[in-house]
Scaffold this motif. Structure first.
Motif, PDB file in Angstrom:
ATOM      1  N   GLN A   1      42.765  31.854  21.087  1.00 46.54           N
ATOM      2  CA  GLN A   1      41.338  31.861  20.736  1.00 46.54           C
ATOM      3  C   GLN A   1      40.507  32.718  21.675  1.00 46.54           C
ATOM      4  OE1 GLN A   1      41.099  27.568  20.917  1.00 46.54           O
ATOM      5  NE2 GLN A   1      40.880  27.424  18.683  1.00 46.54           N
ATOM      6  N   GLY A   2      41.148  33.308  22.663  1.00 44.83           N
ATOM      7  CA  GLY A   2      40.446  34.231  23.555  1.00 44.83           C
ATOM      8  C   GLY A   2      39.367  33.559  24.391  1.00 44.83           C
ATOM      9  N   ILE A   3      39.681  32.427  24.995  1.00 50.07           N
ATOM     10  CA  ILE A   3      38.704  31.714  25.830  1.00 50.07           C
ATOM     11  C   ILE A   3      38.448  32.517  27.097  1.00 50.07           C
ATOM     12  CG2 ILE A   3      38.189  29.562  27.026  1.00 50.07           C
ATOM     13  CD1 ILE A   3      38.438  29.356  23.954  1.00 50.07           C
ATOM     14  N   LEU A   4      37.178  32.739  27.414  1.00 48.58           N
ATOM     15  CA  LEU A   4      36.811  33.551  28.578  1.00 48.58           C
ATOM     16  C   LEU A   4      36.782  32.706  29.840  1.00 48.58           C
ATOM     17  CD1 LEU A   4      35.846  36.443  29.424  1.00 48.58           C
ATOM     18  CD2 LEU A   4      33.530  35.498  29.382  1.00 48.58           C
ATOM     19  N   PHE A   5      37.545  33.116  30.832  1.00 47.86           N
ATOM     20  CA  PHE A   5      37.510  32.502  32.156  1.00 47.86           C
ATOM     21  C   PHE A   5      36.997  33.535  33.150  1.00 47.86           C
ATOM     22  CE2 PHE A   5      41.264  29.373  31.309  1.00 47.86           C
ATOM     23  CZ  PHE A   5      40.381  28.483  30.720  1.00 47.86           C
ATOM     24  N   GLU A   6      36.073  33.101  33.993  1.00 50.53           N
ATOM     25  CA  GLU A   6      35.601  33.923  35.109  1.00 50.53           C
ATOM     26  C   GLU A   6      36.335  33.473  36.363  1.00 50.53           C
ATOM     27  OE1 GLU A   6      33.730  36.471  35.040  1.00 50.53           O
ATOM     28  OE2 GLU A   6      32.089  36.309  33.601  1.00 50.53           O
ATOM     29  N   TYR A   7      36.951  34.422  37.069  1.00 47.16           N
ATOM     30  CA  TYR A   7      37.652  34.094  38.303  1.00 47.16           C
ATOM     31  C   TYR A   7      36.750  34.210  39.527  1.00 47.16           C
ATOM     32  CZ  TYR A   7      41.800  35.064  35.369  1.00 47.16           C
ATOM     33  OH  TYR A   7      42.735  35.074  34.373  1.00 47.16           O
ATOM     34  N   GLY A   8      35.611  34.848  39.356  1.00 48.30           N
ATOM     35  CA  GLY A   8      34.670  35.048  40.457  1.00 48.30           C
ATOM     36  C   GLY A   8      33.253  34.766  39.996  1.00 48.30           C
TER      37      GLY A   8
ATOM     38  N   SER B   1      36.943  38.916  34.835  1.00 44.57           N
ATOM     39  CA  SER B   1      36.757  38.104  33.623  1.00 44.57           C
ATOM     40  C   SER B   1      37.947  38.354  32.710  1.00 44.57           C
ATOM     41  CB  SER B   1      35.462  38.500  32.901  1.00 44.57           C
ATOM     42  OG  SER B   1      34.374  38.629  33.807  1.00 44.57           O
ATOM     43  N   ARG B   2      38.582  37.271  32.282  1.00 47.03           N
ATOM     44  CA  ARG B   2      39.770  37.417  31.437  1.00 47.03           C
ATOM     45  C   ARG B   2      39.735  36.397  30.297  1.00 47.03           C
ATOM     46  NH1 ARG B   2      39.962  41.492  33.534  1.00 47.03           N
ATOM     47  NH2 ARG B   2      41.585  42.471  34.804  1.00 47.03           N
ATOM     48  N   ARG B   3      40.223  36.824  29.118  1.00 50.35           N
ATOM     49  CA  ARG B   3      40.325  35.920  27.976  1.00 50.35           C
ATOM     50  C   ARG B   3      41.744  35.366  27.904  1.00 50.35           C
ATOM     51  NH1 ARG B   3      35.945  35.339  25.066  1.00 50.35           N
ATOM     52  NH2 ARG B   3      34.297  36.926  25.190  1.00 50.35           N
ATOM     53  N   HIS B   4      41.838  34.084  27.535  1.00 51.05           N
ATOM     54  CA  HIS B   4      43.119  33.381  27.538  1.00 51.05           C
ATOM     55  C   HIS B   4      43.374  32.720  26.186  1.00 51.05           C
ATOM     56  CE1 HIS B   4      43.996  33.311  32.007  1.00 51.05           C
ATOM     57  NE2 HIS B   4      42.759  33.746  31.979  1.00 51.05           N
ATOM     58  N   GLY B   5      44.661  32.621  25.830  1.00 50.15           N
ATOM     59  CA  GLY B   5      45.048  31.887  24.643  1.00 50.15           C
ATOM     60  C   GLY B   5      44.764  32.634  23.350  1.00 50.15           C
TER      61      GLY B   5
ATOM     62  N   TRP C   1      44.199  26.461  31.012  1.00 48.28           N
ATOM     63  CA  TRP C   1      43.734  26.429  32.406  1.00 48.28           C
ATOM     64  C   TRP C   1      44.200  27.682  33.112  1.00 48.28           C
ATOM     65  CZ3 TRP C   1      47.625  23.231  30.591  1.00 48.28           C
ATOM     66  CH2 TRP C   1      48.900  23.457  31.125  1.00 48.28           C
ATOM     67  N   ASN C   2      43.554  27.961  34.225  1.00 46.25           N
ATOM     68  CA  ASN C   2      43.964  29.080  35.073  1.00 46.25           C
ATOM     69  C   ASN C   2      43.594  28.744  36.511  1.00 46.25           C
ATOM     70  OD1 ASN C   2      44.886  32.049  35.220  1.00 46.25           O
ATOM     71  ND2 ASN C   2      42.991  32.024  36.410  1.00 46.25           N
ATOM     72  N   VAL C   3      44.460  29.099  37.435  1.00 48.53           N
ATOM     73  CA  VAL C   3      44.219  28.880  38.858  1.00 48.53           C
ATOM     74  C   VAL C   3      44.247  30.225  39.563  1.00 48.53           C
ATOM     75  CG1 VAL C   3      45.017  27.765  40.978  1.00 48.53           C
ATOM     76  CG2 VAL C   3      45.265  26.590  38.768  1.00 48.53           C
ATOM     77  N   THR C   4      43.187  30.544  40.284  1.00 43.44           N
ATOM     78  CA  THR C   4      43.105  31.777  41.053  1.00 43.44           C
ATOM     79  C   THR C   4      42.781  31.429  42.501  1.00 43.44           C
ATOM     80  OG1 THR C   4      42.181  32.886  39.116  1.00 43.44           O
ATOM     81  CG2 THR C   4      42.058  34.067  41.199  1.00 43.44           C
ATOM     82  N   ILE C   5      43.540  31.963  43.424  1.00 47.54           N
ATOM     83  CA  ILE C   5      43.267  31.767  44.850  1.00 47.54           C
ATOM     84  C   ILE C   5      42.636  33.055  45.379  1.00 47.54           C
ATOM     85  CG2 ILE C   5      44.242  31.239  47.105  1.00 47.54           C
ATOM     86  CD1 ILE C   5      46.557  29.831  45.650  1.00 47.54           C
ATOM     87  N   GLN C   6      41.338  32.996  45.629  1.00 43.76           N
ATOM     88  CA  GLN C   6      40.594  34.157  46.130  1.00 43.76           C
ATOM     89  C   GLN C   6      40.605  34.098  47.657  1.00 43.76           C
ATOM     90  OE1 GLN C   6      40.075  36.216  43.912  1.00 43.76           O
ATOM     91  NE2 GLN C   6      38.716  35.613  42.250  1.00 43.76           N
ATOM     92  N   ARG C   7      41.519  34.860  48.245  1.00 39.36           N
ATOM     93  CA  ARG C   7      41.735  34.778  49.687  1.00 39.36           C
ATOM     94  C   ARG C   7      40.679  35.567  50.457  1.00 39.36           C
ATOM     95  NH1 ARG C   7      46.452  32.229  50.692  1.00 39.36           N
ATOM     96  NH2 ARG C   7      47.921  32.051  48.943  1.00 39.36           N
ATOM     97  N   GLU C   8      40.062  34.870  51.416  1.00 45.45           N
ATOM     98  CA  GLU C   8      39.048  35.483  52.294  1.00 45.45           C
ATOM     99  C   GLU C   8      38.005  36.238  51.477  1.00 45.45           C
ATOM    100  OE1 GLU C   8      41.336  37.790  55.122  1.00 45.45           O
ATOM    101  OE2 GLU C   8      41.702  36.025  56.341  1.00 45.45           O
ATOM    102  N   CYS C   9      37.438  35.551  50.518  1.00 45.90           N
ATOM    103  CA  CYS C   9      36.570  36.211  49.536  1.00 45.90           C
ATOM    104  C   CYS C   9      35.083  36.172  49.880  1.00 45.90           C
ATOM    105  CB  CYS C   9      36.796  35.605  48.153  1.00 45.90           C
ATOM    106  SG  CYS C   9      36.387  33.847  48.035  1.00 45.90           S
ATOM    107  N   ILE C  10      34.649  35.243  50.732  1.00 47.51           N
ATOM    108  CA  ILE C  10      33.215  35.128  51.019  1.00 47.51           C
ATOM    109  C   ILE C  10      33.003  35.186  52.525  1.00 47.51           C
ATOM    110  CG2 ILE C  10      31.102  33.792  50.707  1.00 47.51           C
ATOM    111  CD1 ILE C  10      32.348  32.422  48.340  1.00 47.51           C
ATOM    112  N   SER C  11      32.251  36.184  52.964  1.00 48.32           N
ATOM    113  CA  SER C  11      31.948  36.338  54.384  1.00 48.32           C
ATOM    114  C   SER C  11      30.997  35.247  54.848  1.00 48.32           C
ATOM    115  CB  SER C  11      31.322  37.712  54.649  1.00 48.32           C
ATOM    116  OG  SER C  11      32.239  38.745  54.340  1.00 48.32           O
TER     117      SER C  11
END
Length: 506
Positions: free
Chosen positions: A54-61, A48-52, A419-429
């Motif tokens: 205004q500290g907008i919260l983005f969840e990557y997972g 979980s990371r805040r951006h900008g 915006w934010n783009v995260t590539i979660q490689r091989e993340c879900i079995s």
């Protein structure tokens, strides 16, 4: 127990951290626990990371948790022990995010009924009407004589292909980012399997239910006592998160573990080899060697298969998929055409040119995480669609794909403020058909070939959700502590629950 007993935990995700935390609460200080993490951060797919400004919260997972079931109780126990209750954000079952969930098919949002009372108004929609014949016939369908089959085959056989190809396919996209034609109904939805097996009908089983076996009842009572009044507080809650996102669990675990004298956390240490021979175990990283009395691997099974000696069967046969997560925030708070948690996209949808899996309406699903009133979305792309591809789109392309999805599906054509783009490689079995039998064979192989030096945990084996992972970590740690306290030779695999599938009490 030897004067020094060293437990090495591979992986600093939620599985490794929670396993270490449970062990550290019960083992004596003479038992040393070392967590080895390849990256320079803890938490794995949870971030979980805040951006900008205004500290907008983005969840990557993962972004929300459910309080129900044994896994929900285990997480609530963890939350209470880590003093995170004041940071909870709870969404009641009456909230639009709990009541309104959608499937996009074929070119519009279709609201799913959330109860029998809400079914009648939905019958005017063709998408829901096509499901009714399958629901009406299901109690009269004879059970199949099979140990396992794909989710699609099971649902099509018991209901109809419309439910299998559209509704269930979309649900699987939301949980596993996977292909319902490949995944095992017995491993992914064991309750459906048992309903047919014991009642001859899924609907009859849903109405009557299955009581837990006695050992699960004992665990439920134990967790209930630990959670206390929080159970009542959460009984009317559908989902929950935290003021600063799911990352708060990871941060709290790290803080507590760093206070423990017998716990060491090694970050930036990639494990390159794991040797178990002649009842000796060593973990090799790129720069160090860690002699170990016992190793708990929370790495994905296909990574473990590449570094482990001896070679164990089936470790490499649980594939994983890659998911692109695109977070979008808009200054206009009124962009969504509907309110609710979000929508999922079945594999049957035409013109899904950018491999979209679903969209979460974050500003509806978990309100009050941000100080400003905005529209916030997360678009999930890829999953099984990316499986086997030589290359996947880059971040700029993925942002463009996500904006195309929300423009064509939701009519949102504004420029996002963040915006934010995260590539979660091989993340879900992916628990494909026959997964349970493979895990049973793996359990026996670990027990017979590793001299009591290896256990496994994490999403490759017995559940991919945070609830499943925390519960299984708790159970594994409990078994390890029990064997050590009895001064017996440790031989815990982490897969004991598949050795003999218990018969539920009807």
């Amino acid at each position: 127990m030897p004067s020094t007993f060293n437990i090495t935990i591979l992986g600093g995700g939620i599985s490794g951290l929670s396993t270490a935390w449970y062990l550290s609460r019960s083992l004596p200080k003479s038992c040393k626990i070392t967590i080895i993490e390849a990256s320079n951060r803890l938490g794995g797919w949870i971030q979980s990371r805040r951006h900008g400004e205004q500290g907008i919260l983005f969840e990557y997972g993962p972004r929300t948790l459910r309080p129900g079931g044994l896994g929900g109780l285990a997480v609530l126990e963890l939350i209470k022990s880590l003093n995170l209750i004041p940071s909870l954000i709870t969404i009641p079952k009456t909230h639009p995010a709990a009541l309104n969930r959608y499937i996009y098919y074929p070119d519009r949002l279709n609201k799913l009924p959330h109860s029998l009372l809400s079914l009648a108004p939905s019958l005017s929609r063709a998408f829901i009407r096509k499901a009714i014949p399958g629901i009406l016939r299901e109690p009269f369908v004879k059970p199949a004589n099979t140990d396992d089959e794909s989710i699609t085959a099971f649902i099509a056989r018991r209901f109809n292909s419309h439910i299998a190809d559209n509704i269930m396919s979309a649900v699987i996209h939301g949980i596993y980012a996977g292909d319902a034609n490949q995944l095992s109904v017995r491993s992914v939805f064991p309750s459906l399997y048992y309903y047919e097996h014991y009642y001859g009908s899924v609907l009859k089983g849903l109405m009557r239910g299955l009581k837990e076996v006695e050992d699960k009842k004992e665990l439920e009572r134990e967790l209930g006592e630990c959670v206390g009044d929080l159970i009542n507080d959460m009984s009317k809650i559908s989902i929950f998160s935290f003021k600063d996102g799911i990352q708060m669990i990871v941060d709290a675990l790290e803080r507590e573990l760093r206070k423990k004298e017998n716990v060491a956390i090694k970050m930036g240490e990639k494990v390159v080899k794991l040797e178990i021979e002649n009842e000796k175990a060593k973990v090799y990283t790129e720069s160090s060697v860690f002699p170990s009395s016992h190793i708990i691997s929370t790495l994905s099974s296909h990574i473990l298969s590449r570094i482990l000696t001896p070679t164990l069967p089936y470790l490499s046969q649980t594939p994983s998929v890659t998911v692109a997560v695109v977070n979008l925030a808009y200054s206009n708070p009124s962009l969504l055409p509907v309110t609710g948690f979000g929508y999922l996209i079945p594999a049957s949808i035409p013109n899904n040119i950018y491999s979209a899996l679903g969209v979460v309406f974050d500003s509806d699903a978990v309100p009050s995480q941000d100080k400003v009133n905005i529209t916030k979305l997360t678009v999930m792309l890829g999953g099984h669609y990316y499986y086997g591809m030589n290359s996947i789109p880059n971040e700029d392309e993925l942002l463009s794909h996500a904006r195309w999805v929300v423009s064509n599906h939701l009519g949102i054509r504004e420029e996002p403020m963040l915006w934010n783009v995260t590539i979660q490689r091989e993340c879900i079995s992916q628990y494909q058909v026959g997964h349970l039998d493979r895990m049973r064979e793996l359990h026996h192989s670990i027990r017979n070939m590793c001299g009591g030096r290896l256990s496994v945990a994490g999403a490759s084996y017995l559940g991919v959700s945070v609830n499943d992972i925390v519960l299984n970590s708790r159970m594994l740690a409990g078994r390890v502590v029990e064997w050590i306290e009895r001064r017996r030779k440790l031989n815990v695999t982490g897969l004991e629950s598949v050795e003999e599938i218990p018969t539920p009490i009807i």
